[in-house]
Motif scaffolding. Structure first.
Motif, mmCIF file in Angstrom:
data_model
loop_
_atom_site.group_PDB
_atom_site.id
_atom_site.type_symbol
_atom_site.label_atom_id
_atom_site.label_comp_id
_atom_site.label_asym_id
_atom_site.label_seq_id
_atom_site.Cartn_x
_atom_site.Cartn_y
_atom_site.Cartn_z
ATOM 1 N N PHE A 247 -0.450 6.051 92.587
ATOM 2 C CA PHE A 247 -0.195 4.726 92.846
ATOM 3 C C PHE A 247 -0.934 3.919 92.113
ATOM 4 N N LEU A 248 -2.118 4.071 91.509
ATOM 5 C CA LEU A 248 -3.229 3.213 91.076
ATOM 6 C C LEU A 248 -2.710 2.307 90.030
ATOM 7 N N SER A 249 -1.584 2.940 89.368
ATOM 8 C CA SER A 249 -1.084 1.847 88.256
ATOM 9 C C SER A 249 -0.510 0.469 88.759
ATOM 10 N N SER A 250 0.038 0.681 90.058
ATOM 11 C CA SER A 250 0.797 -0.477 90.729
ATOM 12 C C SER A 250 -0.335 -1.363 91.635
ATOM 13 N N LEU A 251 -1.576 -0.903 91.634
ATOM 14 C CA LEU A 251 -2.424 -1.797 92.422
ATOM 15 C C LEU A 251 -3.045 -3.072 91.740
ATOM 16 N N ALA A 252 -2.463 -3.605 90.811
ATOM 17 C CA ALA A 252 -2.958 -4.697 90.086
ATOM 18 C C ALA A 252 -3.769 -5.548 91.080
ATOM 19 N N GLY A 253 -3.091 -5.717 92.263
ATOM 20 C CA GLY A 253 -3.710 -6.900 93.238
ATOM 21 C C GLY A 253 -5.084 -6.699 93.721
ATOM 22 N N LEU A 254 -5.158 -5.201 94.122
ATOM 23 C CA LEU A 254 -6.372 -4.868 94.544
ATOM 24 C C LEU A 254 -7.504 -4.683 93.487
ATOM 25 N N LEU A 255 -6.914 -4.034 92.497
ATOM 26 C CA LEU A 255 -8.088 -4.168 91.075
ATOM 27 C C LEU A 255 -8.632 -5.514 90.957
ATOM 28 N N GLY A 256 -7.614 -6.196 90.938
ATOM 29 C CA GLY A 256 -8.151 -7.559 90.628
ATOM 30 C C GLY A 256 -8.952 -8.199 91.570
ATOM 31 N N GLY A 257 -8.521 -7.997 93.007
ATOM 32 C CA GLY A 257 -9.365 -8.544 94.026
ATOM 33 C C GLY A 257 -10.933 -8.069 93.877
ATOM 34 N N LEU A 258 -10.965 -6.651 93.898
ATOM 35 C CA LEU A 258 -12.434 -5.968 93.837
ATOM 36 C C LEU A 258 -13.361 -6.294 92.832
ATOM 37 N N THR A 259 -12.733 -6.373 91.620
ATOM 38 C CA THR A 259 -13.380 -6.767 90.157
ATOM 39 C C THR A 259 -13.398 -8.300 89.908
ATOM 40 N N LEU A 260 -12.871 -9.102 90.755
ATOM 41 C CA LEU A 260 -12.729 -10.554 90.512
ATOM 42 C C LEU A 260 -14.475 -11.131 90.275
#
Length: 520
Positions: free
Chosen positions: A445-458
């Motif tokens: 499901f990693l490919s759909s976690l754009a929101g979480l990836l964006g938040g952690l790496t912001l």
């Protein structure tokens, strides 16, 4: 004996006694101190060309010391950059043949990719006004922080910060800088590489289905097997030795990204819109659910502007002199790249939301195109779009994996005091490719976690550069520049926390069942 000792002081000042790294680079490319094809030192004139062992040999010791001191002075005032011999062995700094064109290719390849395809999902939660406003603010904010990173690359005379973590250490301290920057940068590189394997494998599977059609065999490859095929291709391409050597791949990635981004939104806009389309933001059953959904959508917007974790590394591939500093061609190439990035992101977000509204599936505009217009668009055109996505994913995997390769080899060279052989270098890259594959299979499901990836790496993109500018450049206290950067930095940290919470809520709420494509 006295003359030999003085010569060694000139060749390797204040460093352990090591063999000359330029001759031993695994790829044989030009290292920070160039050599000719015959293995001899370059004859190009530099400010200290005359301060060489050959020139000093007939001169008495007192004169040598004067010239050695003069060389040290030139290094201190910035005419020369002090080089770490180990840098000549590592993929980021092994070759310094970069230029403005390479900078444009690399920045464009890192800045445009699959993350652009999920921007219409954010618009489905934000609506027209807030979607366009947030996308515009994020674009100019990250452009400003990119300018900061380019300027800070050589903020200290005689010193180049070749990696994002090195700059963080200079700003926040040796230990705190590692803690603050290492996790988000490694997470962004490794997480993006894993997501690219998932997206590339799924896209290859759909491309095969479209091209093969009814003639497909009765036992087609499974999705996991397509992941393995894509990973194998990535590993083969990853054998290119250093960041400069993948400039051609970055050009391919940039061209394919621009092409398929344009094709996706043009094809979507040209087709009839679904009859039940609506542009009202998606409603949630409760106020708290609405807040979390909006935070997740803003995290998707933030993730669209990833790539700053590679800015220092890209600039490190360029030669730099007192008269021709590296930040000039780097900024020239970055401006060209981000012009084309804007030409990709804004039309995809706006055109995709116009074509599908809040019917946009969670996988993004490419999934919507396949779901709604699979039978309306010519099969060859649809297959070409998917093939371009595959090429772009293969290219993006290389540039996002290069900092990880650099970290592996830095650990090896620091322990052994010698460069990696071709076999060791290949082993690291094969190991990394299959580790990314296994993580992707375990967490599909990693490919759909754009929101979480964006938040952690912001913070890497929006917050840390502002703090670094204040701590390294030290603008006048309580001036506009001082206030502006402190406020932007703390806003970035606050948004990071909020977007991460929204991404986690979205993941849990969906039951970890999100897919990048939802074909019929």
């Amino acid at each position: 004996m006295e003359e030999r000792a003085d010569t060694e002081l000139v060749s390797i000042p204040a460093t352990p006694r090591v063999s000359t790294p330029e001759i031993l680079t695994p790829s044989g490319q030009r290292s920070p101190r160039p050599v000719s094809k015959e293995g001899k030192s370059s004859t190009a004139w530099t400010p200290t060309s005359l301060i060489s062992p050959r020139f000093l040999s007939p001169i008495g010791t007192p004169m040598k010391r004067v010239l050695i001191n003069m060389k040290g002075y030139l290094e201190e005032v910035g005419h020369l950059t002090k080089l770490n011999p180990q840098d000549a062995w590592l993929p980021i700094t092994e070759s310094r043949n970069g230029n403005a064109h390479y900078a444009a290719f690399h920045n464009l390849n890192a800045g445009v990719g699959f993350q652009a395809l999920v921007l219409p999902v954010a618009f489905a939660f934000l609506g027209w006004s807030w979607g366009i406003i947030s996308l515009t603010i994020a674009y100019f904010w990250q452009l400003y922080t990119l300018w900061i990173l380019v300027q800070l690359h050589e903020a200290v005379p005689g010193k180049r910060y070749n990696r994002y973590v090195e700059l963080a250490q200079a700003a926040f301290g040796e230990r705190l800088g590692v803690w603050l920057a290492l996790f988000p940068t490694v997470y962004l590189s490794a997480g993006t590489a894993t997501a690219l394997i998932l997206i590339g494998g799924e896209t290859m599977k759909l491309f095969f289905q479209i091209v093969c059609g009814p003639f497909c065999s009765s036992n087609p490859l499974s999705t996991v097997e397509w992941y393995l095929v894509f990973t194998s291709l990535c590993i083969v391409l990853s054998q290119l030795p250093n960041l400069n050597s993948i400039a051609g791949l970055s050009l391919i990635g940039a061209v394919t990204a621009i092409t398929y981004s344009t094709m996706v939104w043009v094809l979507s806009v040209s087709q009839p819109r679904p009859p039940t389309i609506s542009y009202q933001p998606l409603s949630s059953p409760s106020f708290s659910a609405s807040v979390f959904s909006i935070m997740n959508a803003l995290g998707i917007v933030a993730f669209a502007f990833r790539g700053h974790n590679l800015a220092m590394e890209i600039q490190a591939t360029m030669p730099s002199t007192f008269k021709h500093p590296a930040h000039v061609p780097m900024w020239r190439g970055a401006k060209v790249a981000y012009f084309f990035i804007a030409m990709c992101l804004f039309p995809v977000a706006i055109g995709g939301f116009w074509a599908y509204g809040n019917l946009m599936p969670s996988g993004g505009i490419l999934g919507a195109l396949y779901a709604f217009h699979n039978h309306d668009i010519p099969r060859g055109l649809l297959a070409t779009t998917f093939l371009l996505v595959v090429f772009n994913c293969l290219s993006s995997f290389q540039i996002y994996s290069m900092p990880v390769f650099d970290s592996f080899e830095a650990g090896y060279t620091s322990r052994t005091n010698r460069p990696c052989s071709i076999w060791v270098r290949s082993g690291f890259r094969v190991f990394y490719g299959f580790i990314s594959f296994f993580i992707g299979v375990a967490l599909p499901f990693l490919s759909s976690l754009a929101g979480l990836l964006g938040g952690l790496t912001l913070p890497v993109t929006f917050a840390y550069p502002c703090f670094m500018w204040v701590l390294i450049k030290k603008p006048k206290k309580f001036s506009f520049n001082w206030y502006f950067n402190w406020i932007l930095g703390w806003l970035g940290i606050a948004f990071s926390l909020a977007f991460s919470i929204g991404g986690v809520w979205s993941m849990v709420n969906s039951g970890l069942k999100l897919k990048f494509f939802k074909p019929n």
